[in-house]
Design a protein around this motif. Sequence first.
Motif, PDB file in Angstrom:
ATOM      1  N   THR A 152     -18.877 112.373 -50.311  1.00 26.25           N
ATOM      2  CA  THR A 152     -20.482 111.915 -50.929  1.00 26.25           C
ATOM      3  C   THR A 152     -20.967 113.569 -51.125  1.00 26.25           C
ATOM      4  N   SER A 155     -25.161 115.205 -56.449  1.00 24.20           N
ATOM      5  CA  SER A 155     -25.454 115.883 -57.890  1.00 24.20           C
ATOM      6  C   SER A 155     -25.856 117.213 -58.088  1.00 24.20           C
ATOM      7  N   ILE A 190     -13.460 111.908 -54.354  1.00 25.87           N
ATOM      8  CA  ILE A 190     -14.941 112.586 -54.968  1.00 25.87           C
ATOM      9  C   ILE A 190     -15.917 111.474 -55.584  1.00 25.87           C
ATOM     10  N   ILE A 191     -17.009 111.515 -54.218  1.00 25.36           N
ATOM     11  CA  ILE A 191     -18.656 110.452 -55.076  1.00 25.36           C
ATOM     12  C   ILE A 191     -19.865 111.641 -55.891  1.00 25.36           C
ATOM     13  N   LEU A 192     -20.334 111.562 -57.072  1.00 27.31           N
ATOM     14  CA  LEU A 192     -21.486 112.506 -57.115  1.00 27.31           C
ATOM     15  C   LEU A 192     -22.681 111.788 -56.587  1.00 27.31           C
ATOM     16  N   ASN A 193     -23.443 111.973 -56.169  1.00 29.35           N
ATOM     17  CA  ASN A 193     -24.874 110.880 -55.707  1.00 29.35           C
ATOM     18  C   ASN A 193     -26.330 111.474 -56.447  1.00 29.35           C
ATOM     19  N   PRO A 194     -26.368 111.250 -57.635  1.00 28.28           N
ATOM     20  CA  PRO A 194     -28.102 111.703 -57.985  1.00 28.28           C
ATOM     21  C   PRO A 194     -28.875 111.754 -57.323  1.00 28.28           C
ATOM     22  N   ALA A 195     -29.779 110.111 -56.318  1.00 27.30           N
ATOM     23  CA  ALA A 195     -30.313 110.355 -55.094  1.00 27.30           C
ATOM     24  C   ALA A 195     -31.381 111.464 -55.315  1.00 27.30           C
ATOM     25  N   GLU A 196     -32.754 111.017 -55.135  1.00 26.30           N
ATOM     26  CA  GLU A 196     -34.023 112.185 -55.072  1.00 26.30           C
ATOM     27  C   GLU A 196     -34.655 111.922 -54.102  1.00 26.30           C
ATOM     28  N   ARG A 202     -21.551 113.966 -47.279  1.00 24.77           N
ATOM     29  CA  ARG A 202     -21.291 112.957 -46.340  1.00 24.77           C
ATOM     30  C   ARG A 202     -19.804 113.163 -46.724  1.00 24.77           C
TER      31      ARG A 202
ATOM     32  N   GLY B  89     -12.793 110.995 -60.120  1.00 25.14           N
ATOM     33  CA  GLY B  89     -12.619 111.333 -58.325  1.00 25.14           C
ATOM     34  C   GLY B  89     -11.934 110.193 -57.703  1.00 25.14           C
ATOM     35  N   THR B 114     -25.692 109.478 -64.416  1.00 28.24           N
ATOM     36  CA  THR B 114     -26.199 110.432 -64.683  1.00 28.24           C
ATOM     37  C   THR B 114     -24.625 112.077 -64.536  1.00 28.24           C
ATOM     38  N   GLU B 115     -23.832 111.299 -64.692  1.00 22.23           N
ATOM     39  CA  GLU B 115     -22.917 112.016 -64.290  1.00 22.23           C
ATOM     40  C   GLU B 115     -21.005 112.153 -65.608  1.00 22.23           C
ATOM     41  N   MET B 314     -31.100 103.657 -50.586  1.00 24.02           N
ATOM     42  CA  MET B 314     -30.484 104.452 -50.236  1.00 24.02           C
ATOM     43  C   MET B 314     -29.923 104.983 -51.839  1.00 24.02           C
ATOM     44  N   GLN B 315     -30.660 104.577 -52.665  1.00 23.98           N
ATOM     45  CA  GLN B 315     -30.005 104.583 -53.862  1.00 23.98           C
ATOM     46  C   GLN B 315     -28.479 104.985 -54.294  1.00 23.98           C
ATOM     47  N   VAL B 317     -24.562 105.416 -54.550  1.00 27.38           N
ATOM     48  CA  VAL B 317     -24.348 104.633 -56.097  1.00 27.38           C
ATOM     49  C   VAL B 317     -22.649 104.083 -56.027  1.00 27.38           C
ATOM     50  N   GLN B 320     -19.595 104.037 -52.842  1.00 27.22           N
ATOM     51  CA  GLN B 320     -20.060 104.436 -51.724  1.00 27.22           C
ATOM     52  C   GLN B 320     -19.386 103.581 -50.575  1.00 27.22           C
TER      53      GLN B 320
END
Lengths: 296, 334
Positions: A152, A155, A190-196, A202, B89, B114-115, B314-315, B317, B320
């Motif tokens: 992970t 993004s 694979i995972i993309l996480n856009p959190a801010e 990870r 993915g 968003t991706e 933890m947002q 997605v 996960q």
Amino acid sequence: MSKCKVAILGSGNIGTDLMYKIERSDALELTMVAGVDPDSKGLRLAKERGYLTTIKSVDGLLEYSDNFEMVFDATSAKMHQFHSDKLTSIGKQVLDLTPAAIGPFVVPPVNLNQLQTEPNVNLVTCGGQATIPIIHAINRVCPVSYAEIVATISSSSAGPGTRANIDEFTETTANAIEKVGGAKKGKAIIILNPAEPPVLMRDTIHATVEEEGKEVEILHSIKDMVKEVQAYVPGYRMNTEPQISGKEISVFIEVEGAGDFFPTYSGNLDIMTAAATRVANQLALQRTDSAKEGVK
Amino acid sequence: MTNHNFEIVDVTLRDGSHSMRHAFTKEQVRKTARGLDQAGVNYFEVSHGDGLGGSSMQYGKSKVNELELIETAAAECSQAKISVLLIPGIGTKKDLTEAVKVGANMVRVATHVTEADVAKQHIELGRELGLKTVGFLMMAHMAPIEKLVEQAKLFESYGAEVVYVTDSAGALLPHEVTERITALKNELSCEIGFHGHNNLSMAMANTVAAVQAGATYIDGSLRALGAGSGNTQTEVMVAIFEKMGYQTGIDLYKILDVANDVVAKFMPRPQEVTGSSLMMGYSGVYSSFLLHTEKAAKQFKIDERDVLVELGKMQAVGGQEDLIYEVAANIANK
């Protein structure tokens, strides 16, 4: 001891971060950075730090071919074959950070020693660098029949190349899990996480071993391996104790980058440049050793 | 669309895979597929819950290879077309090509809201292969409307014929669905879809709102079989839209029969709004985390709701699931 002279091909983010890492190496001396864009930040920084630069890419390097013995290619998979052919034909060793993978895969704590004389080695993927050492650590205790990794990443640390070719990541990583990690069957997600604010990289490794009863040895082997990776990626760590249930093992890794050119959350980018620098460093030391043996 | 106003896409054999812990048998798929086809459903989806290639230790291994299930379902179709889900993915273009060989006619390429740009190659491949090609923006509650529109436009530019607002966490409320569908209708020229989850008991209300705002593709599952509290219930949708004067093209008695005589018989438990699934909708957590959270909470002897709230904070997605164990372990160690 004289250091091994190296050059970087590609003045984007990866190439620029490499510059900082090479500066800290005890066996490497960066002499030259090649790009194509005269306005790139990477070339400007390289010039400021006193390195020879060129905007003629690989041809620019070839004009100064006495200046280096190894080249890090941080351009693109599409260009890599062309670059590699030109460089290896004049006896330069090439470290491939693109997904081209025309040379054998290298994961420093696993198979670096077997690749000393290879003209071209490939650094797999960020997910591969973060997880294959662990798979190997399990496999050296008890054969791994299946290993699967889940990477992970934030993004903002997934560049346009990764995004446009996401299958390349899953397929290349799965292939290296088998070839280098030793698992009979490999899979990668694979995972993309856009959190801010952006999340740290990870990586979870799920493995199935062929027999039960070696939990203590496996845990020991994993912990040793984490230390080995920490030698070149200090922010590499286990977040939680591995979970072992019967033949199934899950290991949870977090990778915090060194924060050289990339922000620390980009552990995925950092582990690639750190691994590449490690590979070059060890190859350079091996060269010195064999040179010493030669004069005996 | 001659005899109906919108397409109902049934996802029992895909989203339901989560509730079934990915253990669908060929016999279950055969009977469900036959019933859906005979009731007049035009599209239904068959895949691992996490899409093609989803069979894994992370999400759960498929009991029967999904390609065999797709093939089994395809053999039952006289008119219905089979959709597959592909999450870049997790699944690859190669997986899609294999699924098409065994009978898939539609692909829904799903990314986090968003991706969208990771799906370009897969959407292009869908079109190249002549499939009905759909873009699926998951966890749609997590992005502001401008972002949703921007990402939907990317899907459309890659060639998607339909773009979905996917409420993966069952977190949206009807007025929020109306706003999102309306914005997409105004800004895009392709068709718009909606996929709901019932975690806050809003799936049906949200689906009605979507149709009223112009959605022409809506998802449902029989007896609501799906992740979390399940999806919008297909057979109820047929009844409600008929009452509202829409043409669904689906036979109410026949769809009721497959729901009750086939699906209800193999459901491991009813799709209810439980404390945990409610918390998923409330905290905005991906619906398929439910059973994984239940297991981890039990192992560490902690409250599932604490795990879900933390995952929301933890947002996290979609996909996960590995985070659940870690969060549970950390809560237990506090």
